[in-house]
Design a protein around this motif. Structure first.
Motif, PDB file in Angstrom:
ATOM      1  N   ILE A  68     -92.164 -53.182   5.501  1.00  0.00           N
ATOM      2  CA  ILE A  68     -92.472 -51.776   5.730  1.00  0.00           C
ATOM      3  C   ILE A  68     -91.337 -51.169   6.551  1.00  0.00           C
ATOM      4  N   GLY A  69     -90.476 -50.396   5.888  1.00  0.00           N
ATOM      5  CA  GLY A  69     -89.392 -49.724   6.583  1.00  0.00           C
ATOM      6  C   GLY A  69     -89.728 -48.272   6.830  1.00  0.00           C
ATOM      7  N   GLY A  70     -90.442 -47.687   5.878  1.00  0.00           N
ATOM      8  CA  GLY A  70     -90.919 -46.322   6.021  1.00  0.00           C
ATOM      9  C   GLY A  70     -89.846 -45.305   6.278  1.00  0.00           C
ATOM     10  N   CYS A  71     -90.036 -44.540   7.313  1.00  0.00           N
ATOM     11  CA  CYS A  71     -89.141 -43.426   7.651  1.00  0.00           C
ATOM     12  C   CYS A  71     -87.747 -43.916   8.027  1.00  0.00           C
ATOM     13  N   LEU A  72     -87.647 -45.087   8.627  1.00  0.00           N
ATOM     14  CA  LEU A  72     -86.343 -45.600   9.027  1.00  0.00           C
ATOM     15  C   LEU A  72     -85.462 -45.852   7.804  1.00  0.00           C
ATOM     16  N   ASP A  73     -86.040 -46.437   6.741  1.00  0.00           N
ATOM     17  CA  ASP A  73     -85.277 -46.635   5.510  1.00  0.00           C
ATOM     18  C   ASP A  73     -84.824 -45.304   4.931  1.00  0.00           C
ATOM     19  N   LEU A  74     -85.692 -44.313   4.954  1.00  0.00           N
ATOM     20  CA  LEU A  74     -85.355 -42.992   4.433  1.00  0.00           C
ATOM     21  C   LEU A  74     -84.219 -42.361   5.232  1.00  0.00           C
ATOM     22  N   ILE A  75     -84.303 -42.416   6.542  1.00  0.00           N
ATOM     23  CA  ILE A  75     -83.263 -41.838   7.397  1.00  0.00           C
ATOM     24  C   ILE A  75     -81.932 -42.564   7.192  1.00  0.00           C
ATOM     25  N   MET A  76     -81.981 -43.892   7.130  1.00  0.00           N
ATOM     26  CA  MET A  76     -80.750 -44.667   6.944  1.00  0.00           C
ATOM     27  C   MET A  76     -80.131 -44.393   5.573  1.00  0.00           C
ATOM     28  N   ASN A  77     -80.963 -44.223   4.532  1.00  0.00           N
ATOM     29  CA  ASN A  77     -80.437 -43.896   3.208  1.00  0.00           C
ATOM     30  C   ASN A  77     -79.782 -42.524   3.196  1.00  0.00           C
ATOM     31  N   ILE A  78     -80.365 -41.562   3.899  1.00  0.00           N
ATOM     32  CA  ILE A  78     -79.771 -40.216   3.948  1.00  0.00           C
ATOM     33  C   ILE A  78     -78.426 -40.265   4.664  1.00  0.00           C
ATOM     34  N   ILE A  79     -78.359 -40.979   5.777  1.00  0.00           N
ATOM     35  CA  ILE A  79     -77.080 -41.134   6.489  1.00  0.00           C
ATOM     36  C   ILE A  79     -76.066 -41.839   5.594  1.00  0.00           C
ATOM     37  N   TRP A  80     -76.513 -42.886   4.889  1.00  0.00           N
ATOM     38  CA  TRP A  80     -75.644 -43.654   3.991  1.00  0.00           C
ATOM     39  C   TRP A  80     -75.070 -42.765   2.893  1.00  0.00           C
TER      40      TRP A  80
END
Length: 122
Positions: free
Chosen positions: A62-74
Motif C-alpha cells: 500500500i503506497g497510496g498517495c506517496l506513490d502518486l506524489i512520487m510519480n508526479i515528481i518523476w
C-alpha cells in the motif's frame, strides 16, 4: 527464445541503455532526496538488461498517495522524456516484422518509465 531475445537485445543497445540508467541512478543517489528515484532507475536498468521473460506488475504494498506524489515528481523530473524515447524506439522497431518483439519490450519500458512507483518487475 527468451534467452536469444535477451542476447540480441543486449548486443543491439540494451547494455548501453542499462548503463545509462545505472549512471543516472548513481547521480540521483548523491542526494538523500534522490535515493528513491535512484532505486527505481536501478530497477528499470535491470529490466533493460533482461526484458524478455520479465513482467511489470502493480505493487501489492500500500503506497497510496506517496506513490502518486512520487510519480508526479518523476514525470516532471524526466520520466516523460524517458517514456517518449522508449515509445519512439518502439514505434521504429514495429516498422519491421523482426523488430516487433523488441518494440514490445520498449513499450513495456515506456510504461514503467512513465510511472515507476507502485510497480514491480517479476
Amino acid at each position: 527464445m527468451k534467452i536469444l531475445g535477451n542476447i540480441i537485445w543486449l548486443i543491439f543497445g540494451g547494455l548501453e541503455t542499462a548503463i545509462g540508467y545505472f549512471l543516472s541512478s548513481l547521480a540521483l543517489m548523491i542526494t538523500i532526496v534522490g535515493i528513491p528515484f535512484g532505486i527505481k532507475t536501478i530497477k528499470i536498468g535491470i529490466l533493460c538488461l533482461w526484458p524478455f521473460g520479465s513482467q511489470v506488475v502493480e505493487n501489492s504494498s500500500i503506497g497510496g498517495c506517496l506513490d502518486l506524489i512520487m510519480n508526479i515528481i518523476w514525470i516532471f523530473i524526466g520520466g516523460i522524456w524517458i517514456c517518449l524515447t522508449h515509445l519512439l524506439f518502439g514505434c521504429l522497431l514495429y516498422i519491421t516484422i523482426l523488430g516487433i518483439p523488441f518494440g514490445k519490450q520498449h513499450f513495456k519500458l515506456a510504461r514503467l518509465a512513465l510511472t515507476p512507483f507502485g510497480k514491480d518487475i517479476v
